[in-house]
Design a protein around this motif. Structure first.
Motif, PDB file in Angstrom:
ATOM      1  N   GLU A 371       1.066  -1.154  -0.246  1.00  0.00           N
ATOM      2  CA  GLU A 371       0.091  -0.068  -0.066  1.00  0.00           C
ATOM      3  C   GLU A 371       1.144   1.343   0.090  1.00  0.00           C
ATOM      4  OE1 GLU A 371      -2.345   2.905  -0.836  1.00  0.00           O
ATOM      5  OE2 GLU A 371      -3.787   1.228  -0.074  1.00  0.00           O
ATOM      6  N   THR A 372       0.690   2.012  -0.883  1.00  0.00           N
ATOM      7  CA  THR A 372       1.306   3.184  -1.304  1.00  0.00           C
ATOM      8  C   THR A 372       0.936   4.186  -0.942  1.00  0.00           C
ATOM      9  OG1 THR A 372       1.716   2.757  -3.298  1.00  0.00           O
ATOM     10  CG2 THR A 372       3.566   1.597  -2.453  1.00  0.00           C
ATOM     11  N   GLU A 373      -1.014   4.559  -0.926  1.00  0.00           N
ATOM     12  CA  GLU A 373      -1.291   5.182  -1.506  1.00  0.00           C
ATOM     13  C   GLU A 373      -1.665   5.919   0.100  1.00  0.00           C
ATOM     14  OE1 GLU A 373      -2.126   7.283  -4.012  1.00  0.00           O
ATOM     15  OE2 GLU A 373      -0.387   5.742  -5.310  1.00  0.00           O
ATOM     16  N   ALA A 374      -2.280   5.313   0.948  1.00  0.00           N
ATOM     17  CA  ALA A 374      -2.530   6.157   1.829  1.00  0.00           C
ATOM     18  C   ALA A 374      -1.918   6.352   3.329  1.00  0.00           C
ATOM     19  CB  ALA A 374      -2.758   4.599   2.974  1.00  0.00           C
ATOM     20  N   ARG A 376      -0.062   8.751   2.452  1.00  0.00           N
ATOM     21  CA  ARG A 376       0.976   9.519   1.345  1.00  0.00           C
ATOM     22  C   ARG A 376       1.649  10.546   1.764  1.00  0.00           C
ATOM     23  NH1 ARG A 376       2.329   8.502  -4.150  1.00  0.00           N
ATOM     24  NH2 ARG A 376       3.399  10.129  -5.552  1.00  0.00           N
ATOM     25  N   ASP A 377       0.459  11.566   1.981  1.00  0.00           N
ATOM     26  CA  ASP A 377       1.156  12.645   2.315  1.00  0.00           C
ATOM     27  C   ASP A 377       2.588  12.796   3.665  1.00  0.00           C
ATOM     28  OD1 ASP A 377       0.136  13.851  -0.048  1.00  0.00           O
ATOM     29  OD2 ASP A 377      -2.054  14.871   1.170  1.00  0.00           O
ATOM     30  N   ASP A 444       6.044   5.818 -10.022  1.00  0.00           N
ATOM     31  CA  ASP A 444       6.188   7.284 -10.241  1.00  0.00           C
ATOM     32  C   ASP A 444       6.987   7.675 -10.204  1.00  0.00           C
ATOM     33  OD1 ASP A 444       5.474  10.103  -9.460  1.00  0.00           O
ATOM     34  OD2 ASP A 444       3.568   9.312  -8.032  1.00  0.00           O
ATOM     35  N   ASP A 447       7.832  10.493  -7.359  1.00  0.00           N
ATOM     36  CA  ASP A 447       8.146   9.580  -6.238  1.00  0.00           C
ATOM     37  C   ASP A 447       9.831   9.645  -5.666  1.00  0.00           C
ATOM     38  OD1 ASP A 447       5.679  10.209  -4.596  1.00  0.00           O
ATOM     39  OD2 ASP A 447       5.507   7.642  -5.232  1.00  0.00           O
TER      40      ASP A 447
END
Length: 629
Positions: A371-374, A376-377, A444, A447
Motif C-alpha cells: 500500500e503506497t497511497e494511504a 502518502r502525504d 511514480d 516519487d
C-alpha cells in the motif's frame, strides 16, 4: 498396590543410572520403557489405594526427570503429559513436569500439545489462576515454536493433525485470557511472542473461531490487533521517554520518580525486545489481509490458503485494517518525535532507539510493499525517508570521500574507507528499508525524484558497495551459499533501486539534481567497485545467455542461479555505464564493458518474447548508444 520400600528403592536406582554414560543407550532402548511401565503402574495403584498420596508421584517424576535429561523419547514425553493431567491439583508437581518438557520440545506430538493446551486452559479457568504454572507452560510452547521454525516448519501431516485437534481452541483461549486480563508484564510479553510465532508457524487459521461455541467469529483477531496496536504506542512512547526529550504530548507527571541505572536498562531492554514482536504480528497480518483481499473466486480454496481469514466478517477485516493503519500512524509519529527530540547525526543515536527505528522501518516497508497511497502525504511532508536514511550507518560521511579519484586502486573493496562497514550489517535501517524504497519509486517518477532529492542515492550506493564486497566474498568461498544469501538479496534490492533512480533522472525537471546524482563520489565509487563484479558474474550467467536444448535441460538450481547472476550483472552493468563516464575508464576497460554490453543486449533481442521489459537493459542500451557517439 502402593509402592513398597523395595519398589521405591528400585525406581531410584534405575533412575540414577541415567547419570551413568555407559547406561544411557540401554536406558533409552530397553530399560526406559520398562521403567515407565513400572512407574506408571505403581502410580496408578497408589492412587487407587490412597487418592491423597503424593510420594509415589514424586518418585515417578524423579525417575522421569533423570530419563528426560539423557534419553528423551516420545513415550517418555507421553508419560510426563499423562502425569501432568493426573496431577493438576498438585500444581507444584505439575509445573515441575512441564519444566521438564521444555528441555526437549522436538519430541512433542500433536496429542501432547493438545493435552498441554487443555492443561493451560484449566490453569486460567479453574478455581484460581496459576500464573506460575502458566509461565512454565508458555516456555514449552515458546521453545516448541522456535524449534519447529528452526527446522523449516511443520510436516503437512503433523500440521493437519494439530489443527484438527482442540489445540488451537485452547491455545487461543489461554493467550487471549492473558492479553485481556491483568497478567504480569512478563507473562503478557511471552504471550505476545507466542502469538507472533504461531502466526508464522500455523499461519492465521488458529486465531479464527471455527464454531459458535468457540466465540464470536473474528473476536480473537480483533482483540489481538487492538492489544498490539496499543502496546506499540506504549512501547515507542516509553523509548522516547527513556532516550529522548519527551514531547509534552506524553503528559508525564513532573513527580515521576527517577529510574536507577539498572531500572533504566531493564525498561529499555524490555521495550526493544517486545516492540519487534508486536511489529512482527502486524507484518503477518498485512500478508493475511492481502490474501483475503485478492480476486480469488469465493468458495475456492487453494493449497496453503488461509480459509479462516477469508471467512471473517467484513467488520472484523475493517477493524484489523484500521488497527494496522493506526500502527503505521504511530510509527510515522514516532519517527517525527525522535527527529524533534534528538540531535543529529542520527546514525549516532542511542542503540535502543536505532534498534526500535529499524524494527519500525521494516514494518513500514512491509506495508508500503502492498500500500503506497494511504498516508502518502504524511510520508512525504514529514520527511520520513530523509530521516530514516540519515539514521543509517551508510549516511556517515565516508573517510576521504571527494579527496581521491574514483578510479584509485586503493578504493576497490574497502567500502570507501569505513572499516566498520566492511561487513554488511543486516540490521541496518537502510538495509531494512530497501524494499519499501523500491516499492515507492517503482511506478511514480515524481516519487523517485523525491527520493533523489532526499539523498537516497548516495546512501544506497554506499550500501551497494559493501553488499557487493560481501557478495564477492561469498562467491569466492566454497563453503557459503554463493548466489543465495542475505548479501545477494540486499545487493539485488539496492541495485534495482539505483537503476530505478537513474532511469528517473531522464524525466527529472531539475537537471542539476540528476547530474549531481550521477556524479556523486559514492556512485562513482560504486561504479568502479562493481566493474569487477560484472566480470565475475558473466561466467555464472552463461546459461541464461545461451539458448536451445542445452539451456532447457539445465537443472532447476542451475537455472535459478544463472538467472540471479544475469539479473545482478544487468543491473551492475547499467549502473557502471550510466554513472562512470568513458573519460574515467581506460580504453581497455571501455572496450571490455562495451563488448559485454553487446552480448547482454543480444540476449535481450533473442529473448524479447520471453522476458518482461527490463529497465536495467534499457539503461544499458541508452548508455551504450551515448558511449558510441
Amino acid at each position: 498396590a502402593s509402592l513398597s520400600a523395595m519398589q521405591r528403592l528400585g525406581l531410584h536406582v534405575v533412575g540414577s543410572l541415567a547419570a551413568v554414560p555407559g547406561a544411557r543407550e540401554a536406558l533409552g532402548q530397553e530399560l526406559g520403557p520398562r521403567l515407565l511401565a513400572v512407574a506408571e503402574a505403581s502410580l496408578a495403584g497408589s492412587r487407587a489405594e490412597d487418592p491423597g498420596e503424593t510420594s509415589s508421584a514424586e518418585d515417578t517424576l524423579d525417575c522421569l526427570a533423570r530419563l528426560q535429561v539423557v534419553a528423551p523419547s516420545v513415550a517418555l514425553t507421553g508419560s510426563l503429559v499423562a502425569l501432568i493431567a493426573a496431577e493438576q491439583d498438585n500444581t507444584r508437581l505439575a509445573t515441575r513436569a512441564v519444566d521438564l518438557l521444555a528441555l526437549h520440545p522436538e519430541v512433542l506430538q500433536a496429542t501432547h500439545l493438545e493435552a498441554l493446551a487443555t492443561h493451560g486452559d484449566s490453569l486460567l479457568h479453574g478455581e484460581g489462576e496459576d500464573l506460575a504454572g502458566l509461565d512454565s507452560l508458555y516456555q514449552v510452547f515458546l521453545r516448541w515454536h522456535l524449534t519447529c521454525l528452526a527446522h523449516g516448519g511443520l510436516a503437512p501431516g503433523y500440521k493437519s493433525e494439530l489443527m484438527a485437534s482442540q489445540f488451537p481452541v485452547h491455545l487461543r483461549r489461554i493467550l487471549l485470557q492473558t492479553l485481556h486480563g491483568a497478567a504480569p508484564e512478563a507473562t503478557r510479553d511471552t504471550a505476545l511472542q507466542i502469538v507472533a510465532l504461531a502466526l508464522q508457524l500455523l499461519s492465521g487459521n488458529w486465531l479464527v473461531e471455527l464454531k459458535q461455541s468457540d466465540g464470536k467469529l473474528g473476536s480473537a483477531v480483533i482483540l489481538v490487533h487492538r492489544v498490539v496496536s496499543t502496546e506499540i504506542r506504549i512501547l515507542v512512547d516509553e523509548l522516547l521517554a527513556l532516550h529522548g526529550r519527551p514531547p509534552p504530548a506524553l503528559d508525564q507527571p513532573a513527580s515521576m520518580p527517577a529510574l536507577s541505572e539498572e531500572q533504566h536498562a531493564a525498561r529499555s531492554g524490555r521495550a526493544v525486545s517486545v516492540l519487534p514482536v508486536c511489529l512482527g504480528i502486524v507484518e503477518s497480518s498485512i500478508n493475511l489481509l492481502c490474501a483475503c483481499l485478492d480476486d480469488e473466486t469465493p468458495g475456492e480454496e487453494t493449497p496453503g490458503q488461509d480459509r479462516g481469514w477469508k471467512d471473517l466478517p467484513p467488520d472484523a477485516l475493517i477493524d484489523v485494517q484500521q488497527a494496522v493503519h493506526d500502527v503505521m500512524s504511530t510509527i510515522l509519529e514516532f519517527f517525527q518525535q525522535v527527529e524533534a527530540t534528538t540531535e543529529p547525526p542520527y546514525y549516532g543515536l542511542p542503540a535502543p532507539l536505532l534498534e526500535a527505528i529499524g524494527a519500525c522501518a521494516r514494518c513500514l516497508g512491509a506495508w508500503l510493499m502492498e500500500e503506497t497511497e494511504a498516508l502518502r502525504d504524511e510520508l512525504w511532508s514529514g520527511g520520513t525517508f530523509k530521516f530514516l536514511l540519515a539514521c543509517s550507518a551508510f549516511s556517515a560521511p565516508p573517510v576521504g570521500e571527494g579527496e581521491s579519484d574514483a578510479d584509485s586502486d586503493d578504493e576497490v573493496e574497502d567500502c570507501e574507507g569505513q572499516p566498520e562497514l566492511q561487513v554488511l550489517p543486516p540490521q541496518d535501517i537502510a538495509v531494512r528499508l530497501l524494499p519499501a524504497l523500491a516499492a515507492v519509486a517503482r511506478d511514480d517518477d515524481e516519487d523517485a525524484h523525491r527520493l533523489i532529492r532526499e539523498g537516497a542515492a548516495p546512501v544506497v550506493a554506499r550500501l551497494s558497495s559493501c553488499a557487493a564486497a560481501a557478495f564477492r566474498q561469498a562467491l569466492a568461498n566454497p563453503e557459503t551459499a554463493g548466489l543465495e544469501g542475505p548479501a545477494t538479496e540486499t545487493l539485488a534490492w539496492a541495485l534495482t533501486l539505483l537503476v530505478r533512480l537513474l532511469t528517473a533522472t531522464a524525466t527529472a525537471t531539475s537537471t542539476t539534481d540528476a547530474g549531481a546524482m550521477r556524479q556523486h563520489p559514492s556512485l562513482r565509487h560504486l561504479a568502479f567497485v562493481i566493474t569487477d563484479l560484472v566480470h565475475d558474474l558473466e561466467p555464472l550467467a552463461e546459461d541464461t545467455l545461451s539458448f536451445g536444448a542445452a539451456a532447457e535441460a539445465r537443472p532447476d538450481d542451475s537455472s535459478r542461479h544463472a538467472d540471479i547472476a544475469a539479473m545482478l550483472m544487468d543491473h551492475a552493468l547499467a549502473i557502471t555505464l550510466s554513472v562512470d563516464p568513458p573519460s574515467a575508464r581506460s580504453p581497455q576497460a571501455s572496450a571490455s564493458l562495451a563488448a559485454l554490453a553487446e552480448r547482454v543486449l543480444s540476449r535481450r533481442q533473442l529473448r524479447s518474447t520471453l522476458e518482461a521489459p527490463s529497465p536495467a537493459l534499457d539503461l544499458v542500451m541508452q548508455a551504450l548508444s551515448m558511449e558510441r557517439r
